[in-house]
Motif scaffolding. Structure first.
Motif, PDB file in Angstrom:
ATOM      1  N   HIS A  25       0.827  -1.217   0.000  1.00  0.00           N
ATOM      2  CA  HIS A  25       0.000   0.000   0.000  1.00  0.00           C
ATOM      3  C   HIS A  25       0.858   1.263   0.000  1.00  0.00           C
ATOM      4  N   ALA A  61      -4.467  -1.313  -7.730  1.00  0.00           N
ATOM      5  CA  ALA A  61      -5.736  -0.587  -7.678  1.00  0.00           C
ATOM      6  C   ALA A  61      -5.471   0.841  -7.224  1.00  0.00           C
ATOM      7  N   TYR A  63      -7.189   4.440  -5.723  1.00  0.00           N
ATOM      8  CA  TYR A  63      -8.315   4.999  -4.975  1.00  0.00           C
ATOM      9  C   TYR A  63      -8.048   6.477  -4.709  1.00  0.00           C
ATOM     10  N   GLN A  65      -9.292   9.719  -1.960  1.00  0.00           N
ATOM     11  CA  GLN A  65      -9.986  10.017  -0.708  1.00  0.00           C
ATOM     12  C   GLN A  65      -9.968  11.522  -0.489  1.00  0.00           C
ATOM     13  N   PHE A  71     -12.453   6.149   0.913  1.00  0.00           N
ATOM     14  CA  PHE A  71     -11.731   5.936  -0.343  1.00  0.00           C
ATOM     15  C   PHE A  71     -12.706   5.493  -1.429  1.00  0.00           C
ATOM     16  N   LEU A  72     -12.514   5.986  -2.660  1.00  0.00           N
ATOM     17  CA  LEU A  72     -13.322   5.600  -3.814  1.00  0.00           C
ATOM     18  C   LEU A  72     -12.418   4.950  -4.854  1.00  0.00           C
ATOM     19  N   PHE A  73     -12.833   3.812  -5.386  1.00  0.00           N
ATOM     20  CA  PHE A  73     -12.079   3.091  -6.409  1.00  0.00           C
ATOM     21  C   PHE A  73     -12.117   3.859  -7.727  1.00  0.00           C
ATOM     22  N   CYS A  74     -10.958   3.998  -8.376  1.00  0.00           N
ATOM     23  CA  CYS A  74     -10.866   4.703  -9.657  1.00  0.00           C
ATOM     24  C   CYS A  74     -10.588   3.766 -10.821  1.00  0.00           C
ATOM     25  N   SER A 117      -2.763   0.242  -4.196  1.00  0.00           N
ATOM     26  CA  SER A 117      -2.547  -0.993  -3.449  1.00  0.00           C
ATOM     27  C   SER A 117      -2.499  -2.189  -4.394  1.00  0.00           C
ATOM     28  N   GLU A 119      -3.693  -5.715  -5.183  1.00  0.00           N
ATOM     29  CA  GLU A 119      -4.889  -6.476  -4.832  1.00  0.00           C
ATOM     30  C   GLU A 119      -5.093  -7.613  -5.828  1.00  0.00           C
ATOM     31  N   LEU A 124     -11.413  -7.138  -7.799  1.00  0.00           N
ATOM     32  CA  LEU A 124     -11.660  -5.725  -8.091  1.00  0.00           C
ATOM     33  C   LEU A 124     -12.995  -5.530  -8.796  1.00  0.00           C
TER      34      LEU A 124
END
Length: 192
Positions: A25, A61, A63, A65, A71-74, A117, A119, A124
Motif C-alpha cells: 500500500h 488498484a 483509490y 480520498q 476511499f473511492l475506487f478509480c 494498493s 490487490e 476488483l
C-alpha cells in the motif's frame, strides 16, 4: 513498480513520491502536491514500470480520498493492461478553498489522498473507463439536442402541445447520415 503522471500538472513521478504504508500500500498526500486544490486534478495516468514485479493474478488498484470521506475506487493496472488514464472522482469543489482547508484541519479529515494498493485482480470491481463514459454521454446529449432543434423547426402549436410531422425522425436521420458522409469531421464536433 509503478509511476504516475498527472496530465498538465506533473512530470512522471515514480513510487518514491508516495509514502509506503506497508509492502502492498502507498499513499500520495495531495496537500504536498497541489495544496487544498486537489479537486482540480481530474485525471491520473498510472503505469507499471516492470511487469515482472507484479504476479499475473494481481493488480495495482487506485483509490482517491477527499478529506473526511471514504476511499473511492478509480481503476487499476495489471500485466495485461500496464497503463491507464483514470478519472479521479473527487466530490464537487468547496465554495471557499481557505474554509475547506481550515475545516479539514479542524475536523481531523486531513488532506486528500491518492492510494495505490496491490490487490487480487479477480476481487476488483469491473473496470469502467469513466472518461469514455463521459464522452459517450456528451455525444448522446449533443445528438439529442441536434434532433430537438431539427424537430423544433417543423413544430406547430396545438394548445399546450407541440405538433411535428409523422416522418420527422426519418427526415432528421437521413439528413444526419448524409451530413456525416459528406463531412468526416461532423461527428467529431459532437464529441468535443
Amino acid at each position: 513498480m509503478f509511476g504516475v503522471v498527472f496530465p498538465d500538472r506533473s512530470f512522471p513521478m515514480d513510487i518514491s513520491a508516495f509514502s509506503q504504508i506497508d509492502p502492498l500500500h502507498w499513499l500520495l498526500d495531495m496537500n504536498t502536491f497541489v495544496g487544498a486544490a486537489y479537486y482540480e486534478v481530474k485525471d491520473m495516468c498510472i503505469f507499471l514500470l516492470n511487469s515482472a514485479l507484479l504476479p499475473p493474478e494481481k493488480a495495482l488498484a487506485v483509490y482517491v480520498q477527499a478529506p473526511g470521506q471514504p476511499f473511492l475506487f478509480c481503476g487499476a493496472v495489471h500485466n495485461t493492461r500496464p497503463s491507464a488514464v483514470l478519472s479521479l472522482p473527487w466530490p464537487p469543489a468547496p465554495a471557499d478553498i481557505a474554509d475547506a482547508a481550515a475545516g479539514a484541519i479542524q475536523v481531523g479529515g486531513g488532506a486528500a489522498k491518492i492510494g495505490v494498493s496491490v490487490e487480487d485482480l479477480a476481487a476488483l470491481p469491473p473496470m469502467v473507463d469513466a472518461g469514455a463514459e463521459k464522452r459517450i454521454e456528451r455525444l448522446a446529449l449533443r445528438v439529442g439536442e441536434n434532433l430537438f432543434n431539427f424537430m423544433q423547426s417543423f413544430c406547430g402549436v396545438d394548445g399546450s402541445r407541440l405538433v411535428v410531422p409523422m416522418d420527422i425522425l426519418d427526415r432528421w436521420f437521413k439528413k444526419f447520415q448524409e451530413r456525416a458522409k459528406r463531412d468526416p469531421t461532423y461527428l467529431k464536433g459532437f464529441a468535443l
